[in-house]
Design an enzyme around this catalytic site. Structure first.
Site, short mmCIF file in Angstrom:
data_model
loop_
_atom_site.label_atom_id
_atom_site.label_comp_id
_atom_site.label_asym_id
_atom_site.label_seq_id
_atom_site.Cartn_x
_atom_site.Cartn_y
_atom_site.Cartn_z
N GLY A 1 -13.27 -3.93 -0.31
CA GLY A 1 -14.65 -3.46 -0.14
C GLY A 1 -15.01 -2.40 -1.16
O GLY A 1 -16.10 -2.42 -1.75
N ARG B 1 0.82 -1.22 0.00
CA ARG B 1 0.00 0.00 0.00
C ARG B 1 0.85 1.27 0.00
O ARG B 1 0.45 2.28 -0.56
CB ARG B 1 -0.93 0.01 1.21
CG ARG B 1 -2.06 -0.97 1.01
CD ARG B 1 -3.06 -0.91 2.11
NE ARG B 1 -4.24 -1.64 1.71
CZ ARG B 1 -5.16 -2.07 2.56
NH1 ARG B 1 -5.03 -1.83 3.85
NH2 ARG B 1 -6.21 -2.72 2.12
N GLY C 1 -9.63 -8.45 -1.65
CA GLY C 1 -8.40 -8.77 -0.92
C GLY C 1 -7.92 -10.20 -1.12
O GLY C 1 -6.72 -10.44 -1.30
N LYS D 1 -19.63 -16.12 0.29
CA LYS D 1 -21.04 -15.79 0.47
C LYS D 1 -21.74 -15.23 -0.75
O LYS D 1 -21.31 -14.24 -1.33
CB LYS D 1 -21.15 -14.73 1.57
CG LYS D 1 -21.01 -15.30 2.95
CD LYS D 1 -21.72 -14.37 3.91
CE LYS D 1 -21.58 -14.78 5.34
NZ LYS D 1 -21.39 -13.59 6.16
#
Ligand code: AMP
Length: 399
Positions: A374, A37, A351, A199
């Protein structure tokens, strides 16, 4: 929707507040274990330094719960950034206040400083406007290069832009918007999306969005189980979202009506538990009732690779199996390899898939790996990200 970027504006001699995402992982000794990052923000910092801006970097770091807690100090980041830039990056004692303001006013052209953790103040996550106004005093120009935080309406991402304009995209933010925006708006075809992970419920909106845009869709990982069950297969003890079976069936129908091919695994690896050290390969029609699916099988991997080869744009989000366990990471790595060798434009988001591509040593071979898990999902769902909405539009320059 085009936003101003740092390339569109003059920055020489100006104080520039740059929101970055330096939320890097540390080990127990407080050492940085992965500086991806920090390195991802270098192009923007180098550009601003070269153009003789006075650079004031701001980031959140961990969850210090709104209080000054030196376990969450950005000191290790300042040290790493100094060595990456070959120039001292001073860490200021706080992110707002008289002393910090005075330090930014004394900056030399091309100098780079880092503010202390934004989350030492509870107002950051509350998007408190008084706090945002304090941040805004530190500069004449605002740059957002923190795509990973763009889905959060926090003071340093959203509120600050009410007081500090122009608010422009950094080079990393620009790259993310170009690639993910291009995927949604003007995709090369055939356009294939590969979805995995655990999910269905987390990704329904993404599936619905993508079904209006892709030419084909591969579903793997735990998510595939719900679709397999909806098609009538016995899936044993596998992870399943029973309350989503009807929806899964509807999505399959919707795809068929739109002539979009959905590929599900033909064979899978099954085990007694996700922690087992090996599994058994079976066809999806032969899943034993006492076992669970933990990975896609080799025939599926081969078929998925063929579909990848036929595509000109591939979007991948989510692992094909329980890839944290090396025994069940094969299918995920196979998909990573297929992307790497495909010649297609490859965009990896989320991720887990980004981590898998890194672990496989294939990161360099991807066209774009999104830095925001996200944020990239919300973007693909078609949501407007607060951090992007807050940026000054090209046509609205000077407003
Ligand atoms: P997500 O957060 O939805 O992207 O899901 C990522 C997680 O899905 C990873 O931690 C994987 O271990 C998990 N996963 C992938 N395939 C399976 C599976 N067949 N059964 C259980 N978990 C899985």
């Amino acid at each position: 929707m085009a936003k101003l970027s740092i390339k569109d504006i003059a920055v020489a001699g100006k104080r520039v507040l740059v929101r970055v995402d330096f939320n890097v992982p540390l080990d127990e000794m407080g050492r940085i274990t992965d500086d991806t990052r920090i390195r991802a923000a270098l192009p923007t910092i180098l550009h601003l330094r070269e153009k003789k801006a006075k650079v004031v970097l701001a980031s959140h770091f961990g969850r210090p719960s709104g209080k000054r807690d030196l376990r969450y100090s950005l000191a290790p980041v300042a040290a790493r950034l100094s060595s990456l830039l070959g120039q001292e990056v001073r860490l200021l004692p706080d992110c707002i206040g008289e002393e910090v303001l005075a330090a930014t006013l004394r900056l030399a052209d091309g100098e780079v400083v880092l503010l202390e953790n934004l989350r030492f103040h509870a107002q950051e996550e509350k998007n408190d406007l008084a706090f945002a106004a304090e941040l805004a005093k530190l500069a004449e120009i605002y740059v957002n290069d923190a795509f990973g935080a763009a889905h959060r309406a926090h003071a340093s991402v959203s509120g600050v832009t009410q007081f500090l304009k122009p608010a422009v995209a950094g080079l990393l933010m620009q790259k993310e918007l170009d690639f993910l925006g291009g995927v949604l708006e003007n995709p090369r075809r055939p356009f294939l999306a590969i979805l995995g992970g655990a999910k269905v419920s987390d990704k329904i909106k993404v599936i619905e969005q993508l079904l209006t845009r892709v030419d084909s869709l591969i579903i793997g990982g735990g998510m595939a189980n719900t679709f397999l069950k909806a098609k009538g297969y016995e899936i044993g003890k596998s992870l399943v979202e029973s309350e989503r079976l009807e929806l899964a069936a509807e999505l399959l129908d919707m795809a068929e009506r739109a002539h979009i091919s959905i590929y599900l695994p033909e064979d899978v690896v099954v085990a007694d538990a996700i922690s087992d050290d090996s599994g058994t390969i079976v066809a999806v029609a032969d899943i034993p009732p006492d076992k669970m699916i933990v990975d896609i099988g080799p025939r599926s991997a081969e078929q998925f690779a063929k579909v990848v080869l036929a595509a000109r744009l591939v979007l991948w989000n989510g692992p094909m199996g329980v890839f944290e366990n090396p025994a069940f990471a094969v299918g995920t790595f196979d998909v990573a390899e297929a992307l790497a060798g495909s010649g297609a434009v490859t965009v990896v988001g989320g991720g887990d898939s980004a981590a898998a591509v890194e672990q496989a040593g294939l990161a360099e071979k991807m066209t774009h790996i999104s830095t925001g898990g996200g944020a990239s999902l919300e973007f693909l769902e078609g949501k407007v990200l607060p951090g992007v909405a807050a940026l000054t539009e090209k046509a609205g320059r000077g407003e």
